[in-house]
Write an enzyme that holds these catalytic residues in place. Structure first.
Site, mmCIF file in Angstrom:
data_model
loop_
_atom_site.group_PDB
_atom_site.id
_atom_site.type_symbol
_atom_site.label_atom_id
_atom_site.label_comp_id
_atom_site.label_asym_id
_atom_site.label_seq_id
_atom_site.Cartn_x
_atom_site.Cartn_y
_atom_site.Cartn_z
ATOM 1 N N ASP A 1 17.845 36.346 45.845
ATOM 2 C CA ASP A 1 18.110 36.777 47.232
ATOM 3 C C ASP A 1 17.118 36.211 48.238
ATOM 4 O O ASP A 1 17.329 36.317 49.435
ATOM 5 C CB ASP A 1 18.001 38.308 47.348
ATOM 6 C CG ASP A 1 19.044 39.021 46.524
ATOM 7 O OD1 ASP A 1 19.890 38.331 45.948
ATOM 8 O OD2 ASP A 1 19.012 40.261 46.472
ATOM 9 N N ARG B 1 42.105 36.231 52.365
ATOM 10 C CA ARG B 1 41.760 36.555 50.979
ATOM 11 C C ARG B 1 40.266 36.882 50.890
ATOM 12 O O ARG B 1 39.467 36.350 51.663
ATOM 13 C CB ARG B 1 42.037 35.368 50.050
ATOM 14 C CG ARG B 1 43.443 34.822 50.137
ATOM 15 C CD ARG B 1 44.446 35.823 49.609
ATOM 16 N NE ARG B 1 45.761 35.604 50.193
ATOM 17 C CZ ARG B 1 46.756 35.036 49.544
ATOM 18 N NH1 ARG B 1 46.597 34.618 48.313
ATOM 19 N NH2 ARG B 1 47.931 34.886 50.126
#
Ligand code: ADP
Length: 822
Positions: A211, A338
């Site tokens: 991260d 989507r």
């Protein structure tokens, strides 16, 4: 970048390394570096299997028989190789290789390792020594058991590779160490002698976190590779989105940190991002988002990509989730939308070049910091600041990391963003600009400029991303970006067709494209100043952005010199260094060098596999780079090459001879039939005599029955296919800075251009600045077309150390191992 001289060498240290928390690509490279550097420095090195859990579990069975030296006592020059035996005995196989994943590892978590235990680890994702979450370690009792296990094995230094949780645990262990030992002594688990000998525990943290969420370091191990995985995925999604004119909402990792989302947004040319540190500015963010995305569609865009960090929030700290965003896009904009959640894909795969390098340098520094530590020094966290491997107080880093989360919780987003490094913020700004179509009123400058953008020299990954960002930033500021096709030849061309305005939509897909969309060649303005001047006037070019390598620098330099004769050159000019050779003076990194490094690493991985499969083979790999050895040196470190040759250092008979001796000795030490093969990286211009062919033939002759050799020339493959995300993002950041510079330095031609209005944008100590041509010239070696003081030059020493060459070819292990084995 790194100090290789520990002030306080203590040959008797026992260092233990573990990986904990979420796995991150590059952790193996870090463990490898700790093991090798630890051994090189004369320490005994242990690894812990399964993170904190393994340290708490300890060893319930005894170690198997000692190192099996006999298998490895090779002959060298026809005699018994006592030097080699010594090396094998101390460095060779440790418990890991001996036992593999077999029975011997059962009930044993803390193992003594040797040099060859970590061979071939560089390019493997995840962590080979295992990691686990460990609830017991959160309790004092668990930490007491961990302390007991360390003391009973005589280990007094711990290198912990993990995220903020793991390092918080490390910090607690160190803080409680004296009291834990008191308890252990009281309960008679250790005796007073042990209590005294282990009064102090050295802990060093190395941050592995995909991260990039740790404070006080610019980057963490694993984050660049995760960015690679995301970019590959978003690039792929882009083509299907475009085909069906769809919208995609992509969730990426980042609970408290939006680094991945920002970098991926920038690198992949996304349309919108959500991150935890900066929630949308308005309460009605849904409308804000829809308005912007609609403007893109109205402009003719066929795809919409929204990237959401998993910890994204609105201003009221309500999570923003992909499904909700998709619903909004479907309902309000009638987009066929989507959702793709990338999940664990981001953690996986081979580490990219940057991660291998970062992990290696940090692993080395971790060992140095252990050896430098005294009871009065704090526990360190190894980070990277301003392109230098750094040591910061582990405790402070842990505290600062928590403060980002605290600020977000208090809705103090300004502070949260302020705690991220300036590059993060610049990248965020660059992303924002890349999505704006119409110049905002406050952005439009009174002076609207016609800014020419030209590619010069050989293509490099990221040139197109730089052009895209420059064009979009120009449009957002009310300027006209002009594409100059086919370099200076295009500028001179009759008819003027090769100078055309760039539109917002035209550059949309350029972020991920390799090569040069504008076309590039080696023509220089000095080849025809007259025509250059005429064309600049014909097209009313007010400012010039050059994107290229040493040629681009040469071009701007000559244009500046010729200003006295040509009024048309009295304009602001800036260069974005873009070359795989990374040879532009002053700058630490040029656009394209990261792509090239990744291409090199990928090729070497494949070659290594072949070398390993055929056993006993040395590959001599030739790289481009002109007279600059950056790619070869840094590539050698990132791939675990055994030897590197560069033009800076050159080659002579003595050096080559020593290297051959080293290879012979090293191969002689391999267990028969188990040699993995090895490789040498040689820059194309390292020597006119000791060519790649010569070297390969010589090795073939000298290797006799020990090894064979082959050559591989990587040539133009190093320009890379798809540019790396780091190059793309870097290109964007530099492009914006350059256009701002051109704005600031554009005066009317009559007023004459100031001396500092021609500059090269450089990254120095990780900071970006526009260096006036005179500064660059002072640092240029024009004869060899490279900078004078490259930051990476000393890294070759590390290549030698980590390949074992220093130890084996120069007999250094004697002085190191005497202490370690006694
Ligand atoms: P990461 O290191 O990737 O942030 P975690 O937060 O899951 O991953 O932490 C990994 C391990 O570190 C935990 O399972 C636990 O053993 C240890 N740990 C985390 N936080 C603490 C803490 N506050 N005190 C002691 N140990 C901790």
């Amino acid at each position: 970048m790194i100090s290789l001289h520990s002030k306080n060498e203590n040959p008797k240290r026992r260092i233990c390394v573990l990986s904990s928390g979420g796995d991150a690509p590059g952790m193996n490279a870090a463990v490898r570096a700790v093991v090798k550097m630890g051994l090189y420095r004369g320490c005994e090195v242990y690894i812990v299997r399964e993170g904190w859990a393994g340290l708490v579990a300890g060893n319930t069975t005894n170690a198997p028989t000692e190192v099996r030296q006999s298998r490895r006592a090779g002959t060298y020059k026809g005699k018994r190789d006592t030097e080699g035996e010594n090396f094998a005995a101390t460095y060779g196989e440790g418990e890991l290789l001996q036992e593999g994943a077999g029975e011997g590892l059962k009930g044993r978590h803390i193992l003594k390792v040797g040099w060859d235990d970590v061979r071939g680890w560089m390019d493997i994702g995840g962590t080979l020594i295992g990691t686990a979450r460990c609830a017991e370690f959160r309790e004092r009792e668990g930490r007491a058991t961990a302390a007991y296990n360390l003391v009973s094995l005589g280990i007094d230094a711990l290198v912990v590779i993990g995220g903020d949780g793991s390092l918080t645990g490390a910090d607690r262990l160190r803080g409680e160490w004296p009291s834990l030992l008191d308890d252990l002594e009281k309960s008679k688990r250790i005796d007073s002698e042990q209590r005294k000998r282990h009064a102090h525990l050295t802990i060093t943290g190395v941050v592995g976190s995909i991260d990039n969420d740790m404070a006080m370091t610019d980057i963490t191990i694993g984050a660049p590779t995760a960015l690679h995985r995301i970019s590959e995925a978003v690039d792929s999604i882009g083509s299907t989105a475009s085909s069906h004119s769809r919208a995609f909402v992509v969730e990426v990792m980042g609970r408290h940190c939006g680094w991945l989302a920002v970098m991926a947004g920038l690198a992949c040319g996304a349309d919108y991002i959500f991150i935890p540190e900066r929630p949308p500015t308005t309460e009605d963010w849904e409308s804000e988002m829809c308005n912007l995305l609609k403007s893109h569609r109205d402009h003719g865009k066929r795809k919409t990509i929204v990237i959401i960090a998993e910890g994204a929030l609105d201003r009221q700290l309500k999570p923003i989730k992909p499904a909700y965003v998709a619903e909004i896009l479907t309902k309000r904009l009638q987009l066929d939308t989507r959702v793709t959640t990338l999940g664990h894909v981001q953690r996986g795969g081979k580490p990219c070049a940057y991660d291998r390098l970062l992990a290696t340098l940090q692993g080395v520094e971790a060992v140095e910091s252990v050896l430098d530590s005294t009871p009065s020094t704090p526990s360190y966290m190894i980070g990277l600041k301003e392109n230098k491997v750094s040591r910061t107080s582990l405790m402070e880093a842990v505290k600062a990391t928590a403060s980002v989360g605290d600020a977000i919780e208090k809705k103090d987003f300004k502070t949260a963003l302020g705690l991220r490094d300036p590059e993060f913020q610049e990248n965020l700004e660059a992303f924002d600009y890349s999505t704006i179509i119409e110049p905002k009123k406050d952005m439009s400058r009174s002076q609207n400029l016609r800014i020419g953008i030209i590619h010069v020299g050989a293509p490099a990954g990221g040139m197109n991303a730089a052009t895209r960002e420059a064009a979009r930033f120009c449009l957002a500021r009310g300027h006209t970006p002009l594409a100059i096709y086919n370099g200076f030849e295009g500028l001179w061309a009759e008819g003027g067709n090769s100078v055309q305005p760039l539109s917002w939509l035209q550059v949309d897909n350029w972020s991920s494209r390799g090569g040069s969309e504008l076309g590039t060649n080696r023509s220089l303005p000095a080849d025809d100043f007259e025509k250059t001047s005429e064309a600049l006037q014909t097209h009313n070019i007010d400012a010039l952005l050059l994107i290229g390598g040493y040629e681009a620098y040469t071009a701007i330099s000559s244009l500046k010199k010729a200003r006295t004769h040509y009024a048309a050159f009295q304009i602001a000019m800036a260069v974005i260094p873009a070359t795989l050779s990374n040879n532009v003076p002053l700058t630490e990194f040029s656009v394209g060098s990261d792509t090239a490094l990744n291409a090199l690493v990928d090729a070497c991985d494949a070659i290594k596999q072949s070398a390993a499969a055929s056993r006993n083979r040395v590959f001599v790999i030739e790289t481009q780079g002109g007279k600059c050895g950056y790619l070869a040196t840094v590539g050698a470190l990132a791939t675990g090459a055994n030897i590197v040759y560069t033009p800076e250092i050159g080659m002579d008979l003595e050096l080559v001879q020593k290297d051959v001796e080293f290879l012979k000795r090293r191969f002689a030490l391999d267990i028969k039939g188990k040699s993995d093969g090895r490789f040498i990286i040689r820059n194309e211009k390292s020597s006119q005599v000791y060519t790649t062919e010569f070297l390969t033939n010589m090795l073939k002759e000298e290797g006799k029955d020990l090894f064979d050799s082959r050559a591989a020339n990587l040539g133009h493959t190093l320009q890379g296919g798809t540019p790396s995300p780091i190059d793309r993002a870097r290109a964007c950041r530099l492009a914006i800075r350059c256009i701002k510079f051109l704005e600031e330095h554009s005066t009317s031609r009559q007023a004459g251009a100031k001396d500092d209005s021609a500059a090269v944008i450089v990254i120095e100590n990780g900071q970006v600045r526009l260096a006036p041509i005179a500064d660059v010239a002072k640092n240029a070696d024009d004869k060899n077309r490279r900078g004078l003081h490259p930051w990476w030059l000393d890294l070759r020493h590390l290549v030698e150390i980590l390949s074992g060459r220093r130890t084996l070819a120069e007999g250094r292990h004697h002085e190191d191992t005497i202490g370690a084995t006694s």
